[in-house]
Design an enzyme around this catalytic site. Structure first.
Site, PDB file in Angstrom:
ATOM      1  N   HIS A  51       0.897  -1.241   0.101  1.00 42.36           N
ATOM      2  CA  HIS A  51      -0.053  -0.237   0.045  1.00 42.36           C
ATOM      3  C   HIS A  51       0.814   1.414  -0.092  1.00 42.36           C
ATOM      4  CE1 HIS A  51      -3.475   2.324   1.608  1.00 42.36           C
ATOM      5  NE2 HIS A  51      -2.490   3.054   2.024  1.00 42.36           N
ATOM      6  N   GLU A  52       1.808   1.511   1.059  1.00 48.26           N
ATOM      7  CA  GLU A  52       2.743   2.446   0.980  1.00 48.26           C
ATOM      8  C   GLU A  52       3.448   2.523  -0.109  1.00 48.26           C
ATOM      9  OE1 GLU A  52       2.506   4.992   3.198  1.00 48.26           O
ATOM     10  OE2 GLU A  52       1.205   3.764   4.447  1.00 48.26           O
ATOM     11  N   HIS A  55       1.684   4.396  -3.015  1.00 48.93           N
ATOM     12  CA  HIS A  55       1.671   5.938  -2.791  1.00 48.93           C
ATOM     13  C   HIS A  55       2.909   6.565  -3.102  1.00 48.93           C
ATOM     14  CE1 HIS A  55      -1.989   6.276  -0.471  1.00 48.93           C
ATOM     15  NE2 HIS A  55      -1.646   5.706   0.587  1.00 48.93           N
ATOM     16  N   ASP A 146      -6.066   8.250   3.758  1.00 49.15           N
ATOM     17  CA  ASP A 146      -6.234   8.805   2.286  1.00 49.15           C
ATOM     18  C   ASP A 146      -7.440   9.325   1.773  1.00 49.15           C
ATOM     19  OD1 ASP A 146      -3.427   7.578   2.277  1.00 49.15           O
ATOM     20  OD2 ASP A 146      -4.399   5.557   1.720  1.00 49.15           O
TER      21      ASP A 146
HETATM   22 ZN   LIG Z   1      -2.476   5.189   2.244  1.00 50.52          ZN
END
Ligand SMILES: [Zn+2]
Length: 338
Positions: A51-52, A55, A146
């Protein structure tokens, strides 16, 4: 501890995270924890890293510098420069994380529904669930999730960035309050999450307010010009006399025209009176430039945990800027818009 690089981004493990992992697998080995649970916890961290990374990958493409992704027992943090205040870019950077989770959940759903066999088959259910929960939690339209950033980016296409932040922060606080009230009746853990969201929303608003107030203001506008300086060959006793007369807490140390260091009352107060200033000063000086923006200086002060920076212009010492100078300016400007 840096463990590996993905797409040029270093992924680091905090020591507390390693201890947690060793502890979990030790408990599993001793039979206090089921292997399934240990694997589930590991999966959560794997999914968080992906997930990171999503980004960071998108941010990297917009030229944002990424220092690292740090894994802590509470989750993962992308340590990156400030995200550009360009709504479209913030939107894409923010949505990349949850979107990746949704895609991974869908990819896992296919073999699960087709009942395909395979060595990892027993973990597919967990993997899918972890991805869905992470995506949904992060899509809550509240800072620091987010969803809060996505909402702000959408709003900022229509109203000013500050106004968009205020609306998104207020919505976040409302959601936080509703969570806390619900938590009172159902689950005390919700109160904690509510508090976390409330504080995150307020912080995001305050920092956006500060940077929009300070936009365009330079160091030269608020610094104290021609500061009182000390010399490296002065004794601590002489320096203390100057400090008592001038009543500042920090002084640049100059050797002729050259900036040699910086010394604070704190550095001196514990030294003997006959020691040289040159021996107690900090020689590695973080400086500000006369034409630098205040927001960047404030960020520099926070990063190095400093209260004041010498200001340089054309290679010479031009002044000194302190946190107090910046706060005073902020208070004046805040009065101006109220
Ligand atoms: Zn996030």
């Amino acid at each position: 501890m840096k463990i590996f690089r993905v797409l040029g981004i270093p992924v680091e493990l905090d020591i507390s995270f390693l201890i947690l992992m060793v502890f979990i697998y030790l408990l599993t080995y001793l039979g206090f924890l089921s292997l399934n649970l240990a694997v589930l916890i590991t999966l959560v961290f794997v999914v968080v890293v992906i997930h990171e990374l999503a980004h960071s990958y998108v941010a990297l493409r917009f030229g944002v510098k990424i220092r690292s992704i740090l894994l802590l027992p509470i989750g993962g943090v992308s340590r990156m420069e400030e995200i550009p205040k360009v709504p479209r870019q913030e939107f894409l950077i923010s949505i990349a994380g949850p979107l990746t989770n949704i895609i991974m959940a869908m990819l896992t759903a296919v073999p699960l529904m087709l009942n395909l066999p395979g060595p990892f088959r027993p973990f597919f259910g967990d993997f899918l669930a972890v991805n869905l929960v992470l995506a949904l939690f992060n899509l809550i339209p509240a800072f620091p999730m987010d969803g809060g950033r996505i909402l702000r980016a959408i709003l900022a296409e229509r109203v000013s960035y500050l106004r968009a932040t205020r609306i998104a922060a207020n919505l976040g606080k409302t959601i936080a309050a509703m969570m806390a009230v619900t938590g009172l009746f159902y689950n005390l853990f919700l109160i904690l999450i509510g508090l976390f969201i409330y504080i995150g929303a307020e912080q995001e608003y305050q920092s956006t307010l500060i940077s929009s107030l300070l936009e365009g203001v330079t160091v030269g506008d608020v610094m104290t010009p021609d500061p009182v300086t000390l010399r490296p060959d002065m004794t601590v006793g002489e320096a203390l006399d100057v400090m008592f007369r001038k009543k500042h807490m920090g002084y640049p140390v100059t050797d002729g025209d050259e900036l040699a260091g910086i010394v604070t009352f704190h550095d001196i107060s514990e030294a003997a009176r006959d020691v040289m200033v040159g021996d107690v000063m900090t020689a590695e000086v973080v400086t500000a430039a006369e034409d630098e923006e205040l927001t960047s200086v404030l960020e520099k002060m926070n990063r190095h945990q400093l209260g004041r920076l010498p200001v340089m212009g054309d290679g010479k010492l031009k002044g000194i800027i302190s946190r107090t100078d910046i706060i005073r300016t902020l208070n004046l400007m805040r009065k101006g818009i109220e």
